[in-house]
Design a protein around this motif. Structure first.
Motif, PDB file in Angstrom:
ATOM      1  N   UNK A  24     -14.291   5.116   1.035  1.00 29.66           N
ATOM      2  CA  UNK A  24     -14.195   3.717   1.446  1.00 29.66           C
ATOM      3  C   UNK A  24     -13.080   3.084   0.610  1.00 29.66           C
ATOM      4  N   UNK A  25     -12.077   2.513   1.300  1.00 28.70           N
ATOM      5  CA  UNK A  25     -10.889   1.981   0.628  1.00 28.70           C
ATOM      6  C   UNK A  25     -10.768   0.494   0.937  1.00 28.70           C
ATOM      7  N   UNK A  26     -10.506  -0.283  -0.117  1.00 22.69           N
ATOM      8  CA  UNK A  26     -10.144  -1.692   0.051  1.00 22.69           C
ATOM      9  C   UNK A  26      -8.666  -1.832  -0.285  1.00 22.69           C
ATOM     10  N   UNK A  27      -7.919  -2.503   0.593  1.00 26.03           N
ATOM     11  CA  UNK A  27      -6.471  -2.642   0.446  1.00 26.03           C
ATOM     12  C   UNK A  27      -6.138  -4.065   0.011  1.00 26.03           C
ATOM     13  N   UNK A  65     -12.363   3.303  -3.460  1.00 23.63           N
ATOM     14  CA  UNK A  65     -10.976   3.191  -3.919  1.00 23.63           C
ATOM     15  C   UNK A  65     -10.467   1.790  -3.615  1.00 23.63           C
ATOM     16  N   UNK A  66      -9.736   1.214  -4.560  1.00 24.51           N
ATOM     17  CA  UNK A  66      -9.018  -0.042  -4.347  1.00 24.51           C
ATOM     18  C   UNK A  66      -7.536   0.259  -4.513  1.00 24.51           C
ATOM     19  N   UNK A  67      -6.753  -0.021  -3.471  1.00 26.65           N
ATOM     20  CA  UNK A  67      -5.317   0.243  -3.469  1.00 26.65           C
ATOM     21  C   UNK A  67      -4.594  -1.090  -3.407  1.00 26.65           C
ATOM     22  N   UNK A  68      -3.626  -1.287  -4.294  1.00 29.06           N
ATOM     23  CA  UNK A  68      -2.858  -2.522  -4.312  1.00 29.06           C
ATOM     24  C   UNK A  68      -1.385  -2.208  -4.496  1.00 29.06           C
ATOM     25  N   UNK A  69      -0.546  -3.153  -4.054  1.00 28.93           N
ATOM     26  CA  UNK A  69       0.891  -3.015  -4.259  1.00 28.93           C
ATOM     27  C   UNK A  69       1.327  -3.593  -5.599  1.00 28.93           C
ATOM     28  N   UNK A  70       0.410  -4.244  -6.321  1.00 32.80           N
ATOM     29  CA  UNK A  70       0.782  -4.861  -7.595  1.00 32.80           C
ATOM     30  C   UNK A  70       0.117  -4.123  -8.754  1.00 32.80           C
ATOM     31  N   UNK A  71      -0.869  -4.789  -9.427  1.00 31.00           N
ATOM     32  CA  UNK A  71      -1.487  -4.203 -10.616  1.00 31.00           C
ATOM     33  C   UNK A  71      -2.900  -4.765 -10.756  1.00 31.00           C
ATOM     34  N   UNK A 129     -18.267   1.145 -12.872  1.00 29.62           N
ATOM     35  CA  UNK A 129     -18.894   1.369 -11.553  1.00 29.62           C
ATOM     36  C   UNK A 129     -18.411   2.643 -10.868  1.00 29.62           C
ATOM     37  N   UNK A 130     -17.413   3.295 -11.418  1.00 31.87           N
ATOM     38  CA  UNK A 130     -16.911   4.517 -10.780  1.00 31.87           C
ATOM     39  C   UNK A 130     -16.001   4.246  -9.603  1.00 31.87           C
ATOM     40  N   UNK A 131     -15.194   3.185  -9.668  1.00 30.09           N
ATOM     41  CA  UNK A 131     -14.256   2.843  -8.603  1.00 30.09           C
ATOM     42  C   UNK A 131     -12.872   3.329  -9.012  1.00 30.09           C
ATOM     43  N   UNK A 132     -12.160   3.986  -8.105  1.00 24.35           N
ATOM     44  CA  UNK A 132     -10.809   4.474  -8.357  1.00 24.35           C
ATOM     45  C   UNK A 132      -9.827   3.351  -8.052  1.00 24.35           C
ATOM     46  N   UNK A 133      -8.962   3.024  -9.017  1.00 24.47           N
ATOM     47  CA  UNK A 133      -7.961   1.969  -8.847  1.00 24.47           C
ATOM     48  C   UNK A 133      -6.579   2.604  -8.717  1.00 24.47           C
ATOM     49  N   UNK A 134      -5.837   2.214  -7.688  1.00 28.19           N
ATOM     50  CA  UNK A 134      -4.491   2.726  -7.425  1.00 28.19           C
ATOM     51  C   UNK A 134      -3.549   1.538  -7.406  1.00 28.19           C
ATOM     52  N   UNK A 135      -2.641   1.454  -8.405  1.00 32.14           N
ATOM     53  CA  UNK A 135      -1.700   0.336  -8.460  1.00 32.14           C
ATOM     54  C   UNK A 135      -0.409   0.693  -7.729  1.00 32.14           C
ATOM     55  N   UNK A 136       0.604  -0.204  -7.819  1.00 29.54           N
ATOM     56  CA  UNK A 136       1.850  -0.007  -7.083  1.00 29.54           C
ATOM     57  C   UNK A 136       2.576   1.283  -7.393  1.00 29.54           C
ATOM     58  N   UNK A 137       2.850   1.597  -8.687  1.00 29.03           N
ATOM     59  CA  UNK A 137       3.525   2.865  -8.986  1.00 29.03           C
ATOM     60  C   UNK A 137       2.737   4.098  -8.554  1.00 29.03           C
ATOM     61  N   UNK A 180      -2.090  13.744  -7.703  1.00 30.46           N
ATOM     62  CA  UNK A 180      -3.369  13.978  -7.011  1.00 30.46           C
ATOM     63  C   UNK A 180      -3.691  12.861  -6.029  1.00 30.46           C
ATOM     64  N   UNK A 181      -4.458  13.200  -5.002  1.00 30.80           N
ATOM     65  CA  UNK A 181      -4.916  12.175  -4.061  1.00 30.80           C
ATOM     66  C   UNK A 181      -5.916  11.263  -4.766  1.00 30.80           C
ATOM     67  N   UNK A 182      -6.044  10.044  -4.305  1.00 38.11           N
ATOM     68  CA  UNK A 182      -6.982   9.131  -4.989  1.00 38.11           C
ATOM     69  C   UNK A 182      -8.401   9.669  -5.058  1.00 38.11           C
ATOM     70  N   UNK A 183      -8.869  10.368  -4.034  1.00 34.02           N
ATOM     71  CA  UNK A 183     -10.233  10.887  -4.074  1.00 34.02           C
ATOM     72  C   UNK A 183     -10.346  12.130  -4.968  1.00 34.02           C
TER      73      UNK A 183
END
Length: 275
Positions: A194-197, A228-234, A246-254, A265-268
């Motif tokens: 489950x991904x939040x953008x 997973x939470x994916x953002x273009x910023x930080x 909580x065990x949530x994967x955070x993916x920032x812009x870089x 690696x893939x986010x998952x």
């Protein structure tokens, strides 16, 4: 003595007979013109490929004309039509025979089996032909400016990354009432992602409140195996702390850019926190 005068009886053709003859004349004339047109088209086509055919057809036509006008006798329309048909039939047979005598076209896109790279031989039979291998051009990697996308386009782009990396049942569910889920998918090993953008500008960072709202629904409501939470910023520091708890994967812009370039690696597959 009176000499009796002899009455002359003149025979006059009936009008019905003249009309029939005229109609027959025009019908035969139409047939002749059609045959002449067909012969002309055949001669033109033959002249393009075989000039000798054109000479032969011309001689046949001249001979037919001379035979028709020889002796200055009355020409029979039926005879002209018959001769024209015979000439056309002869020209057709000549064209068919010439086409049958043409050699077969060479095979395109085939190379001898013994003409491999480096002079190697693939076999001893010189008649064996193999398909010619055409090297494929390398695919260009298109770099996407995620910051220039609107929120809906950003969700679609993230979903496309999931599909590229082998996820199944990828679906974009973002919108009103999505309860924090924008993209859902199944990893190749069967886990629910489950991904939040968050398509934010550089000066707008994802805070802890955003993570708390997502953390309250991603596991309990959506039943995520990987959130997973994916953002273009930080992310802010409190947000990262909450994600780690909580065990949530955070993916920032870089990191999103490296994901697109397939350089990590893939986010998952990552650990559920980003320092």
């Amino acid at each position: 003595m009176t000499v009796p005068t002899r009455t002359r009886h003149t025979t006059r053709r009936s009008r019905r007979f003249e009309l029939r003859a005229t109609a027959l004349y025009f019908a035969l004339l139409a047939v002749i013109l059609a045959l002449v047109g067909a012969a002309a088209r055949t001669a033109a086509a033959a002249a393009v490929h075989r000039p000798s055919w054109a000479v032969a057809l011309a001689l046949v036509g001249v001979g037919a004309a001379m035979a028709g006008f020889r002796g200055k006798r009355r020409i029979s329309a039926a005879r002209i039509a018959r001769r024209a048909a015979e000439a056309l039939d002869e020209a057709t047979h000549t064209a068919v025979e010439a086409l049958d005598a043409q050699p077969p076209a060479p095979a395109v896109g085939l190379v001898p089996a013994g003409a491999g790279a480096g002079g190697g031989s693939l076999g001893t039979d010189p008649t064996v032909l193999l398909p010619e291998t055409v090297p494929e051009a390398p695919a260009d990697t298109v770099e996407i400016a995620y910051e220039a996308l609107d929120p809906d386009e950003f969700e679609q782009a993230v979903a496309e990354l999931c599909r590229r990396d082998g996820c199944l049942d990828v679906d974009v569910v973002g919108g009103a009432g999505d309860l924090g889920a924008d993209v859902v998918a199944r990893t190749p090993d069967g886990r629910l992602v489950v991904i939040q953008c968050k398509r934010y500008c550089d000066g707008n960072r994802v805070g802890s409140q955003d993570l708390q709202r997502f953390g309250g629904t991603c596991f309990t409501v959506h039943g995520a195996d990987v959130a997973i939470v994916v953002t273009t910023s930080d992310f802010t520091a409190p947000a990262l702390d909450y994600a780690e708890q909580c065990g949530i994967v955070c993916v920032d812009g870089p990191q999103l850019q490296r994901w697109q370039e397939d350089a990590g690696p893939r986010p998952w597959e990552a650990q559920p926190s980003v320092a």
